[in-house]
Design a protein around this motif. Structure first.
Motif, PDB file in Angstrom:
ATOM      1  N   LYS A 170      -1.007   6.370  -2.388  1.00  0.00           N
ATOM      2  CA  LYS A 170      -0.032   6.747  -1.357  1.00  0.00           C
ATOM      3  C   LYS A 170       1.248   7.191  -2.085  1.00  0.00           C
ATOM      4  O   LYS A 170       1.279   8.323  -2.548  1.00  0.00           O
ATOM      5  CB  LYS A 170       0.159   5.587  -0.383  1.00  0.00           C
ATOM      6  N   THR A 171       2.259   6.335  -2.196  1.00  0.00           N
ATOM      7  CA  THR A 171       3.350   6.788  -3.088  1.00  0.00           C
ATOM      8  C   THR A 171       2.926   6.673  -4.548  1.00  0.00           C
ATOM      9  O   THR A 171       3.465   7.368  -5.410  1.00  0.00           O
ATOM     10  CB  THR A 171       4.663   5.992  -2.887  1.00  0.00           C
ATOM     11  N   PHE A 172       1.972   5.784  -4.839  1.00  0.00           N
ATOM     12  CA  PHE A 172       1.445   5.738  -6.207  1.00  0.00           C
ATOM     13  C   PHE A 172       0.434   6.882  -6.343  1.00  0.00           C
ATOM     14  O   PHE A 172      -0.539   6.931  -5.596  1.00  0.00           O
ATOM     15  CB  PHE A 172       0.773   4.388  -6.481  1.00  0.00           C
ATOM     16  N   PRO A 173       0.657   7.783  -7.299  1.00  0.00           N
ATOM     17  CA  PRO A 173      -0.143   9.013  -7.308  1.00  0.00           C
ATOM     18  C   PRO A 173      -1.428   8.907  -8.126  1.00  0.00           C
ATOM     19  O   PRO A 173      -1.722   9.737  -8.985  1.00  0.00           O
ATOM     20  CB  PRO A 173       0.820  10.024  -7.926  1.00  0.00           C
ATOM     21  N   GLY A 174      -2.213   7.896  -7.827  1.00  0.00           N
ATOM     22  CA  GLY A 174      -3.462   7.704  -8.559  1.00  0.00           C
ATOM     23  C   GLY A 174      -4.672   8.124  -7.750  1.00  0.00           C
ATOM     24  O   GLY A 174      -4.550   8.732  -6.692  1.00  0.00           O
ATOM     25  N   ALA A 208       0.832  -1.218   0.000  1.00  0.00           N
ATOM     26  CA  ALA A 208       0.000   0.000   0.000  1.00  0.00           C
ATOM     27  C   ALA A 208       0.860   1.258   0.000  1.00  0.00           C
ATOM     28  O   ALA A 208       0.632   2.182  -0.779  1.00  0.00           O
ATOM     29  CB  ALA A 208      -0.937  -0.007   1.208  1.00  0.00           C
ATOM     30  N   HIS A 209       1.854   1.282   0.880  1.00  0.00           N
ATOM     31  CA  HIS A 209       2.653   2.508   0.998  1.00  0.00           C
ATOM     32  C   HIS A 209       3.660   2.663  -0.127  1.00  0.00           C
ATOM     33  O   HIS A 209       3.905   3.776  -0.591  1.00  0.00           O
ATOM     34  CB  HIS A 209       3.362   2.540   2.358  1.00  0.00           C
ATOM     35  N   VAL A 210       4.263   1.591  -0.547  1.00  0.00           N
ATOM     36  CA  VAL A 210       5.444   1.720  -1.401  1.00  0.00           C
ATOM     37  C   VAL A 210       5.178   1.400  -2.877  1.00  0.00           C
ATOM     38  O   VAL A 210       6.119   1.305  -3.663  1.00  0.00           O
ATOM     39  CB  VAL A 210       6.598   0.830  -0.852  1.00  0.00           C
ATOM     40  N   LEU A 211       3.898   1.307  -3.246  1.00  0.00           N
ATOM     41  CA  LEU A 211       3.582   0.916  -4.631  1.00  0.00           C
ATOM     42  C   LEU A 211       4.251   1.831  -5.665  1.00  0.00           C
ATOM     43  O   LEU A 211       4.767   1.364  -6.677  1.00  0.00           O
ATOM     44  CB  LEU A 211       2.055   0.907  -4.843  1.00  0.00           C
ATOM     45  N   GLY A 212       4.251   3.135  -5.399  1.00  0.00           N
ATOM     46  CA  GLY A 212       4.854   4.075  -6.356  1.00  0.00           C
ATOM     47  C   GLY A 212       6.369   3.906  -6.445  1.00  0.00           C
ATOM     48  O   GLY A 212       6.961   4.102  -7.510  1.00  0.00           O
ATOM     49  N   ASP A 245      11.126  -5.582  -5.179  1.00  0.00           N
ATOM     50  CA  ASP A 245      10.225  -6.027  -6.234  1.00  0.00           C
ATOM     51  C   ASP A 245       9.547  -7.310  -5.740  1.00  0.00           C
ATOM     52  O   ASP A 245       9.950  -8.424  -6.103  1.00  0.00           O
ATOM     53  CB  ASP A 245      11.051  -6.269  -7.508  1.00  0.00           C
ATOM     54  N   PRO A 246       8.532  -7.163  -4.882  1.00  0.00           N
ATOM     55  CA  PRO A 246       8.002  -8.321  -4.132  1.00  0.00           C
ATOM     56  C   PRO A 246       7.562  -9.495  -5.000  1.00  0.00           C
ATOM     57  O   PRO A 246       7.791 -10.647  -4.632  1.00  0.00           O
ATOM     58  CB  PRO A 246       6.802  -7.730  -3.383  1.00  0.00           C
ATOM     59  N   LEU A 247       6.958  -9.207  -6.159  1.00  0.00           N
ATOM     60  CA  LEU A 247       6.450 -10.322  -6.967  1.00  0.00           C
ATOM     61  C   LEU A 247       7.591 -11.166  -7.529  1.00  0.00           C
ATOM     62  O   LEU A 247       7.445 -12.365  -7.728  1.00  0.00           O
ATOM     63  CB  LEU A 247       5.560  -9.816  -8.106  1.00  0.00           C
ATOM     64  N   ARG A 248       8.721 -10.530  -7.790  1.00  0.00           N
ATOM     65  CA  ARG A 248       9.855 -11.298  -8.298  1.00  0.00           C
ATOM     66  C   ARG A 248      10.697 -11.892  -7.163  1.00  0.00           C
ATOM     67  O   ARG A 248      11.449 -12.822  -7.362  1.00  0.00           O
ATOM     68  CB  ARG A 248      10.739 -10.441  -9.225  1.00  0.00           C
ATOM     69  N   GLU A 249      10.531 -11.346  -5.980  1.00  0.00           N
ATOM     70  CA  GLU A 249      11.285 -11.881  -4.829  1.00  0.00           C
ATOM     71  C   GLU A 249      10.580 -13.061  -4.177  1.00  0.00           C
ATOM     72  O   GLU A 249      11.149 -13.706  -3.305  1.00  0.00           O
ATOM     73  CB  GLU A 249      11.526 -10.766  -3.802  1.00  0.00           C
ATOM     74  N   GLY A 250       9.312 -13.294  -4.556  1.00  0.00           N
ATOM     75  CA  GLY A 250       8.662 -14.492  -4.022  1.00  0.00           C
ATOM     76  C   GLY A 250       7.269 -14.310  -3.446  1.00  0.00           C
ATOM     77  O   GLY A 250       6.650 -15.288  -3.020  1.00  0.00           O
TER      78      GLY A 250
END
Ligand SMILES: Cc1ncc(COP(=O)(O)O)c(C=O)c1O
Length: 414
Positions: free
Chosen positions: A223-227, A195-199, A208-213
């Motif tokens: 939040k950091t993603f400015p949408g 939630a916080h670090v998406l941007g 890169d959580p999806l590639r880290e597992g």
């Protein structure tokens, strides 16, 4: 309340927060003017239950390509082929994902509030409402991060059904890779709440959580993603799990997914593809610069030994400055908006007056502030909290300081 009062309160809010304040709430941001324009459309009046080209309502011929296109953009930006944009918030994203992975009587292991995770990962939040029992990972206060070895031992011993990482206070990348191995051994599902670090992830400046597992990543889109305010679920999981996640979203939790978010999200995604790296780099630099300046000015900024932060946030222990409640309220009177926060050693009962302040620099970065402005912000905060100058006096300085900064950067010009 009459109509005039409504208009005047809204206009006062716009003037105050958009023009006169230094906005440092770590979970807020602003859309670009173009995204905002796309947000204000007829779509805000409409329904389109279902998914693109498979709707239960008529009138969806324009939202279909928009939603399909926005979903494709999310897949491209986050390099995955599983993206779900219909969730209305980060909390709803967690509800859908947690309920797809397990439920009543199962054990969920999260960092816990003391470890920086969100209330939705707690027994008194979404996890508990879904019937999960909750255990917490171990946290290392000196590193201000998850204690990897102790937590891995816990995963092996307790064999939780679901393990979550990510959080609301997150200064450094979480040990996704290390947890993945332990989760595989224990038969646990691994979810990252970005939630916080998406941007920052979108800009390639965090982990890169999806590639880290992580097999699922939930997030807010504001939040950091400015949408627009909303949620997203991204996956790198098996087809069956992904179908279950989507079924939890619709028809499970959401009937109407607030269509006007979708075109605004498509603009924000495009902007992050183009300017995301630059924005994320500057955001992290600004957070580090603010941490350094505040440290030099006598504040107790946590994680000095690690350069204060690798995210958009810094965290301060303000017990000697009057405690989190007094500091946050006094700063508000000076036009500096941030929030008090529980720190790792606080108990849930301390929530009213916790030890800490959490500061996020992403919104001020979006309007063009750089390292030199972070020094000025630190000096303004010092005047209020250390020199104890009258907040109303500083509010004038804050408004003056904000004057040149009102145009959103890292975005398409209208
Ligand atoms: C880590 C984390 N997850 C989930 C949420 C909930 O997000 P939302 O406010 O979009 O429901 C938050 C909110 O601050 C958060 O910090």
């Amino acid at each position: 309340m009459d109509r005039k009062e409504v208009e005047s309160l809204v206009s006062a809010q716009n003037q105050w927060r958009m023009r006169e304040c230094i906005n440092l709430i770590a979970s807020e941001n602003r859309m670009s003017p173009l995204a905002e324009k796309m947000y204000m459309s007829d779509f805000m009046h409409r329904y389109a239950e279902g998914s693109p080209y498979k709707r239960y309502y008529q009138g969806a011929k324009y939202i279909d390509p928009l939603e399909e296109g926005a979903t494709e953009l999310a897949k491209k930006l986050f390099r995955t082929d599983q993206a779900e944009l219909r969730v209305l918030s980060g909390g709803t994203a967690n509800t859908a994902a947690f309920s797809a992975l397990g439920g009543h009587g199962d054990l969920l292991m999260s960092p816990g509030l003391a470890g920086g995770s969100h209330i939705s990962h707690e027994s008194f939040g979404v996890a508990g409402i879904l019937g999960y029992r909750v255990e917490h990972a171990a946290f290392d206060e000196s590193e201000y991060n998850i204690d990897v070895d102790a937590s891995v031992k816990k995963i092996r011993k307790l064999k939780p059904k679901v393990v979550t990482l990510g959080g609301s206070v997150i200064l450094f990348p979480h040990p996704v890779k290390e947890f993945r191995e332990a989760c595989d051994e224990a038969g646990a599902r691994l979810l990252y709440d970005g939630a916080h670090v998406l941007g920052l992830i979108a800009g390639g400046q965090f982990q890169d959580p999806l590639r880290e597992g992580a097999e699922l990543m939930t997030a807010s889109t504001h939040k950091t993603f400015p949408g627009p305010q909303g949620g997203i679920i991204l996956g790198s999981t098996d087809e069956e799990t992904w179908k279950r996640v989507q079924f939890r979203v619709f028809p499970g939790l959401i009937s109407n997914h607030h269509l006007h978010r979708i075109p605004a999200m498509a603009i924000a995604l495009n902007e992050m593809l183009e300017f995301g790296r630059e924005y994320a780099v500057q955001t992290v630099r600004n957070a580090q610069a603010l941490g350094q300046s505040m440290h030099e000015m006598g504040f107790n900024v946590l994680a000095e030994n690690k350069g204060f932060t690798k995210s958009h946030q810094i965290v301060l222990d303000v017990r000697k400055n009057g405690g989190g409640k007094d500091c946050a309220e006094t700063l508000e009177k000076a036009g500096i908006i941030l929030n008090k926060n529980l720190l790792a050693w606080d108990k849930a009962d301390d929530a009213v007056n916790p030890s800490g302040l959490r500061i996020g620099v992403q919104e001020m970065t979006r309007i063009g502030m750089k390292e030199s402005e972070m020094k000025e912000i630190a000096a303004l905060i010092k005047k209020v909290l250390i020199d104890r100058k009258p907040p109303a006096e500083i509010a004038k300085e804050v408004a003056e300081f904000r004057k040149p900064f009102h145009e959103t950067q890292y975005c398409f010009r209208d």
